[in-house]
Structure formats: C-alpha cells, structure tokens
Design a protein around this motif. Sequence first.
Motif, PDB file in Angstrom:
ATOM      1  N   SER A  53      50.366  24.927  41.953  1.00  0.00           N
ATOM      2  CA  SER A  53      49.517  23.914  42.768  1.00  0.00           C
ATOM      3  C   SER A  53      48.185  24.197  42.690  1.00  0.00           C
ATOM      4  CB  SER A  53      49.890  24.406  44.256  1.00  0.00           C
ATOM      5  OG  SER A  53      49.666  25.750  44.350  1.00  0.00           O
ATOM      6  N   GLN A  54      47.685  25.325  42.237  1.00  0.00           N
ATOM      7  CA  GLN A  54      46.319  25.739  41.710  1.00  0.00           C
ATOM      8  C   GLN A  54      46.010  24.793  40.412  1.00  0.00           C
ATOM      9  OE1 GLN A  54      44.594  29.235  42.227  1.00  0.00           O
ATOM     10  NE2 GLN A  54      45.253  29.728  44.327  1.00  0.00           N
ATOM     11  N   VAL A  55      46.702  25.007  39.329  1.00  0.00           N
ATOM     12  CA  VAL A  55      46.697  24.157  38.328  1.00  0.00           C
ATOM     13  C   VAL A  55      46.328  22.884  38.327  1.00  0.00           C
ATOM     14  CG1 VAL A  55      47.482  23.713  36.216  1.00  0.00           C
ATOM     15  CG2 VAL A  55      47.834  26.020  37.044  1.00  0.00           C
ATOM     16  N   LYS A  56      47.287  22.216  39.521  1.00  0.00           N
ATOM     17  CA  LYS A  56      47.241  20.679  39.756  1.00  0.00           C
ATOM     18  C   LYS A  56      45.779  20.528  40.300  1.00  0.00           C
ATOM     19  CE  LYS A  56      52.373  19.982  39.318  1.00  0.00           C
ATOM     20  NZ  LYS A  56      53.524  19.805  40.328  1.00  0.00           N
ATOM     21  N   TYR A  57      45.679  21.249  41.214  1.00  0.00           N
ATOM     22  CA  TYR A  57      44.581  20.745  42.031  1.00  0.00           C
ATOM     23  C   TYR A  57      43.131  20.831  40.921  1.00  0.00           C
ATOM     24  CZ  TYR A  57      46.027  21.165  46.897  1.00  0.00           C
ATOM     25  OH  TYR A  57      46.462  20.736  47.851  1.00  0.00           O
ATOM     26  N   GLY A  58      43.201  21.821  40.103  1.00  0.00           N
ATOM     27  CA  GLY A  58      42.144  21.955  39.263  1.00  0.00           C
ATOM     28  C   GLY A  58      42.242  20.885  38.170  1.00  0.00           C
ATOM     29  N   LEU A  59      43.191  20.381  37.729  1.00  0.00           N
ATOM     30  CA  LEU A  59      43.418  19.377  36.809  1.00  0.00           C
ATOM     31  C   LEU A  59      42.876  18.087  37.645  1.00  0.00           C
ATOM     32  CD1 LEU A  59      44.069  18.339  34.135  1.00  0.00           C
ATOM     33  CD2 LEU A  59      46.429  17.571  34.911  1.00  0.00           C
ATOM     34  N   THR A  60      43.051  17.953  38.819  1.00  0.00           N
ATOM     35  CA  THR A  60      42.512  16.605  39.677  1.00  0.00           C
ATOM     36  C   THR A  60      41.007  16.804  39.605  1.00  0.00           C
ATOM     37  OG1 THR A  60      44.717  16.646  40.703  1.00  0.00           O
ATOM     38  CG2 THR A  60      42.624  15.380  41.732  1.00  0.00           C
ATOM     39  N   TYR A  61      40.617  18.045  39.913  1.00  0.00           N
ATOM     40  CA  TYR A  61      39.035  18.137  40.064  1.00  0.00           C
ATOM     41  C   TYR A  61      38.389  17.698  38.778  1.00  0.00           C
ATOM     42  CZ  TYR A  61      34.482  20.289  41.229  1.00  0.00           C
ATOM     43  OH  TYR A  61      33.349  20.472  41.708  1.00  0.00           O
ATOM     44  N   ALA A  62      39.291  18.396  37.772  1.00  0.00           N
ATOM     45  CA  ALA A  62      38.369  18.330  36.474  1.00  0.00           C
ATOM     46  C   ALA A  62      38.587  16.759  35.989  1.00  0.00           C
ATOM     47  CB  ALA A  62      39.377  18.957  35.191  1.00  0.00           C
ATOM     48  N   LYS A  63      39.553  16.065  36.383  1.00  0.00           N
ATOM     49  CA  LYS A  63      39.508  14.574  36.006  1.00  0.00           C
ATOM     50  C   LYS A  63      38.531  13.742  36.904  1.00  0.00           C
ATOM     51  CE  LYS A  63      43.688  13.207  36.964  1.00  0.00           C
ATOM     52  NZ  LYS A  63      45.101  12.440  37.288  1.00  0.00           N
ATOM     53  N   SER A  64      38.264  14.201  38.123  1.00  0.00           N
ATOM     54  CA  SER A  64      37.318  13.499  38.776  1.00  0.00           C
ATOM     55  C   SER A  64      36.042  13.722  38.350  1.00  0.00           C
ATOM     56  CB  SER A  64      37.614  13.835  40.195  1.00  0.00           C
ATOM     57  OG  SER A  64      37.131  15.026  40.638  1.00  0.00           O
ATOM     58  N   SER A  65      35.771  14.721  37.564  1.00  0.00           N
ATOM     59  CA  SER A  65      34.251  15.144  37.328  1.00  0.00           C
ATOM     60  C   SER A  65      34.192  14.614  35.960  1.00  0.00           C
ATOM     61  CB  SER A  65      34.185  16.753  37.353  1.00  0.00           C
ATOM     62  OG  SER A  65      35.114  17.259  36.554  1.00  0.00           O
ATOM     63  N   GLY A  66      35.238  14.181  35.265  1.00  0.00           N
ATOM     64  CA  GLY A  66      35.200  13.624  34.120  1.00  0.00           C
ATOM     65  C   GLY A  66      35.151  14.393  32.581  1.00  0.00           C
ATOM     66  N   ARG A  67      35.412  15.576  33.096  1.00  0.00           N
ATOM     67  CA  ARG A  67      35.581  16.446  32.103  1.00  0.00           C
ATOM     68  C   ARG A  67      37.049  16.622  31.231  1.00  0.00           C
ATOM     69  NH1 ARG A  67      33.213  21.694  35.320  1.00  0.00           N
ATOM     70  NH2 ARG A  67      33.543  20.259  37.137  1.00  0.00           N
ATOM     71  N   VAL A  68      37.852  15.947  31.902  1.00  0.00           N
ATOM     72  CA  VAL A  68      39.348  15.685  31.209  1.00  0.00           C
ATOM     73  C   VAL A  68      39.825  14.460  31.597  1.00  0.00           C
ATOM     74  CG1 VAL A  68      41.573  16.550  31.539  1.00  0.00           C
ATOM     75  CG2 VAL A  68      39.793  18.365  31.374  1.00  0.00           C
ATOM     76  N   THR A  69      40.753  13.920  30.757  1.00  0.00           N
ATOM     77  CA  THR A  69      41.343  12.531  31.178  1.00  0.00           C
ATOM     78  C   THR A  69      42.699  12.842  30.787  1.00  0.00           C
ATOM     79  OG1 THR A  69      41.125  11.959  28.939  1.00  0.00           O
ATOM     80  CG2 THR A  69      39.139  10.966  30.224  1.00  0.00           C
ATOM     81  N   VAL A  70      43.736  12.009  31.486  1.00  0.00           N
ATOM     82  CA  VAL A  70      45.063  11.965  31.435  1.00  0.00           C
ATOM     83  C   VAL A  70      45.316  10.439  31.190  1.00  0.00           C
ATOM     84  CG1 VAL A  70      47.307  12.430  32.113  1.00  0.00           C
ATOM     85  CG2 VAL A  70      45.432  13.877  32.724  1.00  0.00           C
ATOM     86  N   ASP A  71      45.745  10.098  29.999  1.00  0.00           N
ATOM     87  CA  ASP A  71      46.197   8.575  29.763  1.00  0.00           C
ATOM     88  C   ASP A  71      47.479   8.195  30.151  1.00  0.00           C
ATOM     89  OD1 ASP A  71      47.975   9.367  27.984  1.00  0.00           O
ATOM     90  OD2 ASP A  71      46.722   9.191  26.107  1.00  0.00           O
ATOM     91  N   ALA A  72      47.622   7.053  30.075  1.00  0.00           N
ATOM     92  CA  ALA A  72      49.038   6.516  30.473  1.00  0.00           C
ATOM     93  C   ALA A  72      50.452   6.982  30.031  1.00  0.00           C
ATOM     94  CB  ALA A  72      48.955   4.870  30.178  1.00  0.00           C
ATOM     95  N   GLY A  73      50.245   7.798  28.574  1.00  0.00           N
ATOM     96  CA  GLY A  73      51.265   8.653  28.038  1.00  0.00           C
ATOM     97  C   GLY A  73      51.214   9.817  28.578  1.00  0.00           C
ATOM     98  N   ALA A  74      50.600  10.130  29.421  1.00  0.00           N
ATOM     99  CA  ALA A  74      50.612  11.554  30.250  1.00  0.00           C
ATOM    100  C   ALA A  74      50.072  12.486  29.087  1.00  0.00           C
ATOM    101  CB  ALA A  74      52.155  11.891  30.712  1.00  0.00           C
ATOM    102  N   MET A  75      49.286  12.213  28.309  1.00  0.00           N
ATOM    103  CA  MET A  75      48.528  13.071  27.309  1.00  0.00           C
ATOM    104  C   MET A  75      47.027  13.469  27.993  1.00  0.00           C
ATOM    105  SD  MET A  75      50.571  13.261  25.002  1.00  0.00           S
ATOM    106  CE  MET A  75      49.896  14.190  23.513  1.00  0.00           C
TER     107      MET A  75
END
Length: 81
Positions: A53-75
């Motif tokens: 759950s913490q990893v998922k929250y962290g990933l969501t935060y990283a995406k919202s800040s533009g540091r990480v992206t997840v494309d339509a192919g789940a990469m």
Amino acid sequence: MPDAIEYMPYDKRIERLEQITERIVELLKSYNAPVALNEFLQKVAQTYRLAMSQVKYGLTYAKSSGRVTVDAGAMVRLGAA
C-alpha cells in the motif's frame, strides 16, 4: 495501522511520500529501461521492505509530480521532471 500513510498528519504524509518517491526513482534508474508495473511494485516492496500500500501511494505521488510515468502498456519509466 499507525504507520499507514492515510492516517498521518498532512506534513508527515508528504514527507513520507517524498521518501518513498526518492526510493522509487533511485530503483527505476538502475533499470535503464521501462519495467513492467507489477514486477516493479514487487521489487520496490522487497528492496525497501515496504508494505505494498505504501509503494502504491508512493508511485501515485511520483506520477503526480512527473518523476515517473506509467504508460497504457503498464510499463513504468522515469518522467521528464
């Protein structure tokens, strides 16, 4: 569940999300290529001994800040920020 991110005061929550985001970015840099989302989530949880759950929250935060992206192919890949 006292360590659950959703129960932390706002400033502590942001601080914790920043810490997790830094770890996510650090690990993603070691891949040098996009990585499958499920594989990456597991690797982050195992490497840093975090609850999923913490990893998922962290990933969501990283995406919202533009540091990480997840494309339509789940990469997952590093963002432009």
